[in-house]
Design a protein around this motif. Structure first.
Motif: not given
Length: 361
Positions: A288-297
């Motif tokens: 969602s925030d485009g930080d290259a970390i999947s939401n579930f992590l």
């Protein structure tokens, strides 16, 4: 059960190795190690799918034993009216001149009737696409399974082998658990998962809806998914030899999906499967925030500087004024569920709404 579980988990090795090493003795009595590159995946898949489809065309299953009883138990009454199929075991049989039943491949034409054969296309991490066949004796009446869940299932794993006539038949069991065991479907870091073909086949089934305790202390689960999955080696162990399964050998699993367990990999009180926002069964592509970390992590899904777990504001007790301001409805104690907090009423929960930065702290 633990030993059986580990074999499926260890099989992930076959999906991650790019090459394996052979050792041979040289003339001086020492060992020479020779790196042997993997075979071409498309070439191996062509061999595997031919072998799998030959098996499906030349074998039938014990469907008469299944259809002789009700597909599902009646759990609307207490005690439940059990069907024998809650303890059903799939058996394959090679078609002969005396066999009256249709082949499994013919069950592709069964429509929505059970048992039925289906397939889905699955792509591995190299871009190779595979046809994954799965046999549905009954889909199950419980919850759908997500790849980020833990699955609780019984299973029997066997390889495809050739008989004396060079016909494809079912080999010996290389891994099994007759009692339900739980394991993660997706591997993450040090957390083991299962081979891709097993996961992609298992999510086509649903869990049980209830269980009954028998007089001898045993438990029977009702109305869980029952079937089999036929897996090309590229979605299994591929170039790795695992137990009695040889390199580049397709495998099959008979399964009974009893239950699912929600995971929460980032400990933010949002179940991992609910962080798959587009519901495409791939939690890795939701960021969602485009930080290259999947939401579930991601512990801060919307990147607003407030941890997801702290954007859980709603109080569990709306009658107790814990902050002493005279209004018991505005206390930010959290109810353990960040999904039900939407302060600005825009339909987006606070933990996914970057312009809402309220915290319960």
């Amino acid at each position: 059960p633990v030993g059986s579980e580990m074999c499926i988990r260890d099989s992930l090795l076959g999906l991650t190795l790019n090459m394996f090493v052979l050792s041979c003795e040289n003339d001086d009595g020492g060992d020479d190690f020779v790196e042997v590159p993997e075979r071409d995946r498309a070439e191996v898949y062509a061999e595997d799918i031919a072998e799998i489809e030959e098996f499906l065309s030349s074998h039938t299953v014990n469907q008469e034993a299944f259809t002789a009883n009700s597909t599902y138990s009646d759990t609307s009454v207490t005690p439940a009216i059990n069907t024998q199929n809650d303890s059903f075991d799939i058996e394959f049989e090679k078609i002969t001149s005396s066999t009256s039943q249709i082949s499994m491949m013919d069950m592709l034409n069964n429509g929505d009737d059970e048992p039925r054969l289906r397939f889905k296309m699955v792509e591995d991490n190299t871009g190779q696409e595979y046809k994954l066949y799965y046999l549905v004796f009954r889909e199950g009446l419980g919850s759908a399974l997500h790849p980020l869940d833990e699955a609780v299932t019984t299973y029997d794993g066997t390889a495809f082998v050739s008989d004396d006539n060079d016909d494809t038949i079912e080999g010996d069991v290389f891994d099994s658990s007759p009692v339900p065991v739980a394991f993660n479907l997706t591997a993450l870091g040090t957390i083991p998962g299962v081979v891709q073909g097993f996961r992609e086949g298992l999510i086509q089934f649903k869990t049980s809806v209830d269980f009954s305790e028998l007089g001898n202390g045993d438990v029977v689960y009702h109305n869980y998914g029952i079937g089999a999955i036929f897996i090309p080696s590229g979605l299994a162990y591929f170039s790795s030899k695992v137990g009695i399964v040889n390199e580049y050998e397709p495998i099959m699993f008979k399964i009974g999906l009893v239950d699912r367990i929600s995971t929460d990999y980032d400990f933010d009180n949002v179940p991992s499967h609910l962080e798959d926002l587009d519901s495409d069964n791939d939690g890795f592509n939701d960021d969602s925030d485009g930080d290259a970390i999947s939401n579930f992590l991601d512990v801060d899904d919307d990147g607003d500087g407030v941890l997801t777990i702290d954007e859980d504001l709603e109080d569990t007790d709306l009658t107790f004024d814990s902050d002493g301001d005279g209004d018991p409805t505005n206390d930010r104690n959290g109810d353990g569920n960040p999904l039900n907090d939407d302060t600005d009423g825009d339909g987006i929960p606070n933990y996914l709404d970057a312009d809402t930065t309220l915290t319960r702290l």
